[in-house]
Design an enzyme around this catalytic site. Structure first.
Site, short mmCIF file in Angstrom:
data_model
loop_
_atom_site.label_atom_id
_atom_site.label_comp_id
_atom_site.label_asym_id
_atom_site.label_seq_id
_atom_site.Cartn_x
_atom_site.Cartn_y
_atom_site.Cartn_z
CG ASP A 102 113.87 102.34 33.50
OD1 ASP A 102 113.01 102.26 34.30
OD2 ASP A 102 115.09 103.19 33.78
CE LYS A 168 117.72 105.60 32.41
NZ LYS A 168 117.24 104.00 32.37
CE LYS A 200 117.66 104.65 36.36
NZ LYS A 200 117.18 103.33 35.75
#
Length: 251
Positions: A102, A168, A200
């Site tokens: 991430d 995300k 996400k």
């Protein structure tokens, strides 16, 4: 009736659990709760754990054979690393056993007009991640700091075009976390791009009811079966607790 309007049934709650990246990114980098985190993830079948890079090797040992994937962060949380620093972070984490990265897109650079630098960070991370079989890249946009849907859409396009497997919302360390407006905008970009990229929502998602709101947004655009661990994750630390309590209430 949407899942957010109805009392979630056991199947919906189990689905939410299967989409969680169970997260411990404590600012103090403490490791005393990691054993419980790993055990909870394995016992209840979350999609992944998301932890600081220094704990990846431990996770790889303790979660071996569990089916739980190992996510960690890069350029986190301030998004100010150089391209070479981000590359080194990503490569080191993958070598230690992570299979999900991430990375925070340099959103300040993007907002200031330096789209090339933001793109370079994402492309560099994507190239390293995609050299590892079955590894995926999630790109954090920090939507709460971007100021509006047009900027969020632009940053999402930058991430997707740079090679993101997921976009995300947030680090959870500044501004607002996931909001319905931001997630809707990101889903619209995914749909417009006609891409397999997932999403996400992350930051401040604590309850099953909140999770259902985001699932409904995805279902409105892609159908009720679209949100699977391959396309949809929740970044959360306390959502699992609420989901398990809600699951008890369905028995």
């Amino acid at each position: 009736m949407s899942t957010a309007d109805a009392r979630p049934d056991a199947e919906t709650i189990q689905r939410i659990i299967s989409l969680i990246d169970l997260t411990d990114l404590d600012d103090a980098h403490r490791d005393d709760g990691l054993g419980e985190l790993f055990a909870d993830a394995a016992t209840h079948g979350t999609a992944a754990v998301c932890i600081w890079p220094e704990f990846v090797a431990r996770a790889a040992v303790e979660l071996a054979g569990s089916g739980v994937r190992i996510a960690t962060v890069a350029n986190f949380p301030d998004a100010e690393g150089t391209v070479s620093e981000v590359a080194a972070e990503v490569a080191s984490s993958l070598a230690a056993g992570a299979n999900e990265i991430d990375v925070v897109l340099p959103w300040r650079r993007f907002v200031a007009g330096d789209v090339a630098r933001a793109t370079e960070v994402v492309e560099t991370a994507a190239r390293i991640v995609h050299d590892v079989p079955n590894a995926i890249l999630k790109v954090i946009l920090e939507t709460g700091e971007l100021g509006g849907s047009s900027v969020i859409a632009g940053v999402a396009r930058c991430a997707i075009d740079g090679g993101a497997d997921f976009v995300k919302t947030s680090t959870g360390k500044m501004g607002s976390g996931a909001t319905a407006d931001a997630v809707a905008t990101m889903l619209d970009v995914i749909k417009q791009r006609q891409t397999q990229v997932g999403i996400k929502p992350s930051g401040g998602i604590r309850t099953v009811a909140e999770a259902c709101t985001f699932l409904d947004l995805a279902a409105e655009r892609f159908g009720s079966g679209w949100a699977t661990p391959e396309t949809f994750r929740f970044g959360a630390s306390s959502l699992l607790t609420d989901a398990l309590e809600a699951l008890d209430g369905t028995e």
